[in-house]
Structure formats: C-alpha cells, structure tokens
Design a protein around this motif. Sequence first.
Motif, mmCIF file in Angstrom:
data_model
loop_
_atom_site.group_PDB
_atom_site.id
_atom_site.type_symbol
_atom_site.label_atom_id
_atom_site.label_comp_id
_atom_site.label_asym_id
_atom_site.label_seq_id
_atom_site.Cartn_x
_atom_site.Cartn_y
_atom_site.Cartn_z
ATOM 1 N N ASN A 117 0.874 -1.197 -0.054
ATOM 2 C CA ASN A 117 -0.062 0.068 0.210
ATOM 3 C C ASN A 117 0.859 1.197 0.149
ATOM 4 O O ASN A 117 1.647 1.601 0.933
ATOM 5 C CB ASN A 117 -0.833 0.194 1.099
ATOM 6 N N GLY A 118 0.697 2.029 -1.050
ATOM 7 C CA GLY A 118 1.467 3.310 -1.124
ATOM 8 C C GLY A 118 2.585 3.130 -2.359
ATOM 9 O O GLY A 118 3.107 4.109 -2.499
ATOM 10 N N MET A 119 2.773 1.996 -2.966
ATOM 11 C CA MET A 119 3.634 1.814 -3.828
ATOM 12 C C MET A 119 3.242 2.567 -5.187
ATOM 13 O O MET A 119 4.212 3.221 -5.817
ATOM 14 C CB MET A 119 3.755 0.167 -4.417
ATOM 15 N N ALA A 120 2.100 2.611 -5.635
ATOM 16 C CA ALA A 120 1.645 3.577 -6.917
ATOM 17 C C ALA A 120 2.222 4.818 -6.652
ATOM 18 O O ALA A 120 2.779 5.668 -7.721
ATOM 19 C CB ALA A 120 0.342 3.432 -7.176
ATOM 20 N N HIS A 121 1.817 5.614 -5.468
ATOM 21 C CA HIS A 121 2.380 6.995 -5.430
ATOM 22 C C HIS A 121 3.786 7.116 -5.190
ATOM 23 O O HIS A 121 4.310 8.035 -5.615
ATOM 24 C CB HIS A 121 1.732 7.351 -4.052
ATOM 25 N N PHE A 122 4.424 6.339 -4.535
ATOM 26 C CA PHE A 122 5.771 6.244 -4.311
ATOM 27 C C PHE A 122 6.514 6.040 -5.828
ATOM 28 O O PHE A 122 7.213 6.728 -6.043
ATOM 29 C CB PHE A 122 6.435 5.104 -3.343
ATOM 30 N N LEU A 123 6.059 5.310 -6.505
ATOM 31 C CA LEU A 123 6.333 5.306 -7.887
ATOM 32 C C LEU A 123 6.263 6.323 -8.721
ATOM 33 O O LEU A 123 7.249 6.801 -9.642
ATOM 34 C CB LEU A 123 5.794 3.970 -8.589
ATOM 35 N N GLU A 124 5.190 7.040 -8.415
ATOM 36 C CA GLU A 124 5.062 8.415 -9.402
ATOM 37 C C GLU A 124 6.094 9.374 -8.890
ATOM 38 O O GLU A 124 6.630 10.155 -9.910
ATOM 39 C CB GLU A 124 3.723 8.828 -8.892
ATOM 40 N N HIS A 125 6.709 9.275 -7.970
ATOM 41 C CA HIS A 125 7.845 10.081 -7.486
ATOM 42 C C HIS A 125 9.241 9.479 -8.261
ATOM 43 O O HIS A 125 9.856 10.323 -8.650
ATOM 44 C CB HIS A 125 8.250 9.969 -5.858
ATOM 45 N N MET A 126 9.515 8.173 -8.204
ATOM 46 C CA MET A 126 10.483 7.556 -8.634
ATOM 47 C C MET A 126 10.595 7.780 -10.197
ATOM 48 O O MET A 126 11.868 7.629 -10.702
ATOM 49 C CB MET A 126 10.658 6.138 -8.296
ATOM 50 N N VAL A 127 9.481 7.898 -10.913
ATOM 51 C CA VAL A 127 9.423 7.983 -12.241
ATOM 52 C C VAL A 127 10.242 8.984 -12.728
ATOM 53 O O VAL A 127 10.869 9.100 -13.888
ATOM 54 C CB VAL A 127 8.093 8.228 -12.831
#
Length: 426
Positions: A52-62
């Motif tokens: 939970n929270g991976m999609a948002h964290f990935l948005e940062h890492m993109v």
Amino acid sequence: MTSTLKFPRLNAPTLHQLPNGLTIIAEQMPVEAVNLSLWVNIGSAVESDPLNGMAHFLEHMVFKGTARLNSGEFERQIEERGAVTNAATSQDYTQYYITTAPKDFADLAPLQIDVVLKASIPDQAFERERLVVLEEIRRSDDNPRRRTFQQAMQMAFDQLPYRRPVLGPFEVISQLKPQQMRDFHATWYHPQSITAVAVGNLPVEELIQIVADGFTEASNGQRTGESNCLPKINPELPFTEIVRQEVVDESLQQARLVMVWRVPGLTQLKQTYALDVLAAILGHGRTSRLVRDLREERGLVSSISVSNMTQRLQGTFYISAQLPVENLQTVETAIAQHIHTIQTQLVQEAEIARVSTQVANRFVFGNETPSDRAGLYGYYQSMLGDLEPAFNYPATIQALNAAALQSAAQQYLSPTAYGVVALKPA
C-alpha cells in the motif's frame, strides 16, 4: 492494424489505437500550448496491503532517471523551454502530464514518455525519495481535513481498497524495497495500460505521430507486463443501520461530522448522475438546502459540503460539516431529515434547473484549456474505455426529472442507515 475514430461535436477528439495496445487521443485546439497527459490505468486500489502506497511512491521515482536521461535531466529540459510538468496518483489511476509550447512538443513529449515507461528506479535515489514520501505522509497525518477524510473512508468501506490511504502507511513505505518497485512498474507500466492524450495547437496527425513514435522508441526492449487484469472485487452492500464512530482529536478547534452512504461507482455509471444532482441540491453553494438551513439560517455549522465521489468499483455519497461539538447530534438529525424529505417530496423544477445550469456551465468552463480537455478525455477513456460520457454529461444531467431524483434518493440514500464519523476536540 491501427484504428481511428472521430467524435463530431463541439469537442472533436480523434481516438487512435496502436497495435501495441496504446490508446492515443488527440485534438487540435487554437491555444498556443500543447498538453500531453499519460493516464496509467493503475492506482493504489490494485496494491496488496503489504504494498500500500507503492503506486504513489513510484510516481515520485518515475522522475529519477532512465538509461537515456540522468536524474534531474527531464526537469531541466522542461524548465529550459518554459514548459511545466506534474503528476498525481489516485485510487484508480496515475496521471503524468506536460504542457509545452507547440514548437517544443516534438522534443519534450518523447522525454515524458521515456521517464514513464523506462524508469530505472536506482537504489540510492529510491532511499532518498523514500524520505520525501515519508515526510509527505507525516504532513498528511498532521492535516485535520485529511485525517477526517481517512477516518470516513475506513468507515465507508470494510473491504474495498478505497478504505486505505493512497500514500500508504508509514510502516509499509519504510519497508519497501527497490526491486519490489521495479517489479510493480514492469507489471503495470506498458502501452496496454496507458491512455495518451495530446491536445493543443498542432495538427491531429502530427500529435498522434509524435506520441506514437515516442512510445515505439521507449517500448523497444521492454518486456510485456505480467498482468493486465485489474483485481475482481465486488462492491459492498449498503449500510443496513447507522454505524457510528467517535474519535477524539486534540488538534481540532471545532468538531467534524461526516456521514457516508455506499453508492454506485463507474461500473454503474448511469446510476451516478442523479446522485451528482442530489449532491448539488443538498450542498453546492449558499442556496443549496443544507448550506441555507444549517449555516445561513440556523447557524449550526461553520461549513458544510456534499460530494458524490465516484470511484471505479464503488462510490461514496459524502456529507461533511465543521461545527461546535454541542451541535453534533442536532446537525446529524437535521441532515437525516433532509434526506427523508428528498425521498418523500419531489424536488421543485426550479431547483433542478439551477443545478443543471451549474453543471452545464462547469462543463464549458472546464473545457477551455488543453490541459482541461486532456484531463476530461483521459479520465473517461482510462476509467471506462469510452469517451462518450465525457460529451454526454451535461445533456444527461439536464434530462433528469424530479421522479428520477426521488427514485435515486430512495434507492441509495437512507435517513436510517449510513456510516457516521464524529471527530471531537479534546
């Protein structure tokens, strides 16, 4: 074989499907800007609890680099051209966009496509960005409005992932590993999961070609996603009684009251329109019923609002008020009475006309810029695989009559069965 479909009306986008599964929507608009929005059909709802929270964290890492672009290079080139870029993650989708001058679009659009599809997610950048995300979670936890909303979502849903925060919990983000994110990206970030929308002052054929070429280049060597299937989750049943939760929040100066009903989501789109109108009748503007009664005339609340929040799997009819703690029971009772009234007495045509005008005007005002239109098209195509509702919304709202509104209130809104959260100052 590609296919192209045009929509002949005031808005006239062209929809273009590529063999690799990518959907491109393009429209020329006589404004000296071009917006490219990439809608990834993945949000926090697909995550397991341990992610939970991976999609948002990935948005940062993109934005932390690819094999082609070092970390910071994408933003540097965007800023040098006076363009803008940003991103957002929701429960149901993740959106990335740039707005550029038309002359710069052919140079900058491929860079945005590259960072989204080819994010390298390096270990050191992952650890640095984790600290940024954890600080964002702390700030969210310190925000009374967000805390209230999260309490209400946990009340609204027992099982559906909408009960979880998009940002994820602190303890989950603290434990995520870079390879887990690389796997998540590889599973979900590929052309079949993306709707690319380009709107602005370039010919449609040129917009489509630039985007298609960018995806062809970025997709070379990319492995196919492991899964394109969204999880099969059934909506939850409506409340059968009043389910109540009280929370003491020492940071509050006034109490917060939230009442929620489980209502249809995008999977039952036709059932959502009447609820949108009921939300406006009850709580949009000073002349709406709850605002006029509870704030303007009786002074029981300092603010009150109503939303029909439509997620993919299920929606939430959401009434929120800020008020003195001693008024909590009086206001809850009054809101329930308003729900009863709207179930038992037909809404006057003048009220329906007012709301229909508001909706039509908001639709027009929300179509004035390339980013407005790209957002409209991307949302409906990504969420529904269908652009028609983007154009039909005002006419559908204006076709509703008092009997349809009463029927929706009777079916989905009960004055004796709902979830309620009361947050009280210490």
